[in-house]
Scaffold this motif. Structure first.
Motif, mmCIF file in Angstrom:
data_model
loop_
_atom_site.group_PDB
_atom_site.id
_atom_site.type_symbol
_atom_site.label_atom_id
_atom_site.label_comp_id
_atom_site.label_asym_id
_atom_site.label_seq_id
_atom_site.Cartn_x
_atom_site.Cartn_y
_atom_site.Cartn_z
ATOM 1 N N UNK A 121 13.360 4.279 66.315
ATOM 2 C CA UNK A 121 12.574 5.040 67.290
ATOM 3 C C UNK A 121 13.540 5.790 68.223
ATOM 4 N N UNK A 122 13.271 7.068 68.443
ATOM 5 C CA UNK A 122 14.090 7.901 69.322
ATOM 6 C C UNK A 122 13.242 8.264 70.548
ATOM 7 N N UNK A 123 13.732 7.991 71.761
ATOM 8 C CA UNK A 123 12.935 8.241 72.978
ATOM 9 C C UNK A 123 13.021 9.706 73.429
ATOM 10 N N UNK A 124 12.251 10.580 72.796
ATOM 11 C CA UNK A 124 12.349 12.022 73.032
ATOM 12 C C UNK A 124 12.155 12.388 74.499
ATOM 13 N N UNK A 129 14.854 13.901 79.985
ATOM 14 C CA UNK A 129 15.161 13.494 81.366
ATOM 15 C C UNK A 129 16.657 13.222 81.521
ATOM 16 N N UNK A 130 17.230 12.478 80.566
ATOM 17 C CA UNK A 130 18.650 12.157 80.632
ATOM 18 C C UNK A 130 19.500 13.422 80.632
ATOM 19 N N UNK A 131 19.141 14.395 79.806
ATOM 20 C CA UNK A 131 19.898 15.647 79.760
ATOM 21 C C UNK A 131 19.842 16.381 81.093
ATOM 22 N N UNK A 132 18.771 16.162 81.845
ATOM 23 C CA UNK A 132 18.649 16.760 83.175
ATOM 24 C C UNK A 132 19.301 15.901 84.255
ATOM 25 N N UNK A 135 17.444 9.458 85.513
ATOM 26 C CA UNK A 135 17.264 8.172 84.839
ATOM 27 C C UNK A 135 15.793 8.062 84.418
ATOM 28 N N UNK A 136 15.555 7.650 83.210
ATOM 29 C CA UNK A 136 14.191 7.471 82.701
ATOM 30 C C UNK A 136 14.176 6.196 81.878
ATOM 31 N N UNK A 137 13.049 5.529 81.856
ATOM 32 C CA UNK A 137 12.948 4.303 81.065
ATOM 33 C C UNK A 137 12.406 4.625 79.683
ATOM 34 N N UNK A 138 12.924 3.913 78.726
ATOM 35 C CA UNK A 138 12.478 3.997 77.338
ATOM 36 C C UNK A 138 12.606 2.591 76.779
ATOM 37 N N UNK A 139 11.562 2.092 76.184
ATOM 38 C CA UNK A 139 11.530 0.711 75.708
ATOM 39 C C UNK A 139 12.764 0.368 74.883
#
Length: 172
Positions: A121-124, A129-132, A135-139
């Motif tokens: 699974x890839x957290x698109x 968000x990370x590229x910007x 910090x973002x959460x992804x399981x």
């Protein structure tokens, strides 16, 4: 050198070298591809990425990339160092398409298409968000954004298996 110049004529050697230089220049020019214009107003990034997926059938992949859009609609083009297109991923609401060589895969879900193609699974949404630099959460994923000011990020997933590591070096 005498064989290349034919009869030892220095002019023939220079002429042969000029033709060789011209042939190399034309070959390299043929490999170059003009930069693609991003959709007006669409966010875009380019650089290098690598994905390593552990497990029974460990996989590793790296390439140059051009990404534009958002989690809802966008395009990702993966290229070789010589500029050859390796894959093109396009998505919008309810539709995702991955083209590699002569093969095209389609799905109604970008997440499912990526899972099939990469084995994980890839957290698109989180990647955007990370590229910007956010910090973002992804399981199961943890992102190290300490290098984002320098255009680098590393994200790792430990759970659920298989473990995966995504490395991106990028510019806007």
């Amino acid at each position: 050198m005498r064989l290349l110049a034919g009869n030892g004529n220095p002019f023939a050697l220079r002429q042969w070298m000029a033709w060789l230089a011209l042939a190399c220049t034309l070959w390299l020019t043929g490999c170059a591809q003009p930069p693609r214009a991003a959709e007006s107003g669409a966010a875009s990034w380019s650089g290098r990425l690598s994905l390593q997926v552990e497990g029974q059938a460990s996989q590793s992949f790296s390439s140059l990339f051009d990404l534009q859009g958002s989690p809802d609609k966008g395009e990702l083009v993966l290229t070789s160092p010589l500029g050859n297109t390796l894959a093109r991923l396009q998505w919008e609401a309810g539709r995702a398409q991955l083209t590699t060589g002569q093969e095209t895969r389609e799905s109604t879900s970008l997440d499912e298409l990526l899972r099939q193609a990469t084995g994980t699974a890839i957290p698109v949404a989180a990647i955007f968000e990370w590229l910007n630099g956010n910090q973002a959460t992804a399981t199961g994923w943890q992102a190290d954004l300490s290098g984002s000011a320098d255009g680098r990020l590393v994200a790792r997933r430990h759970d659920p298996t298989p473990e995966a590591t995504l490395r991106i070096a990028f510019s806007r």
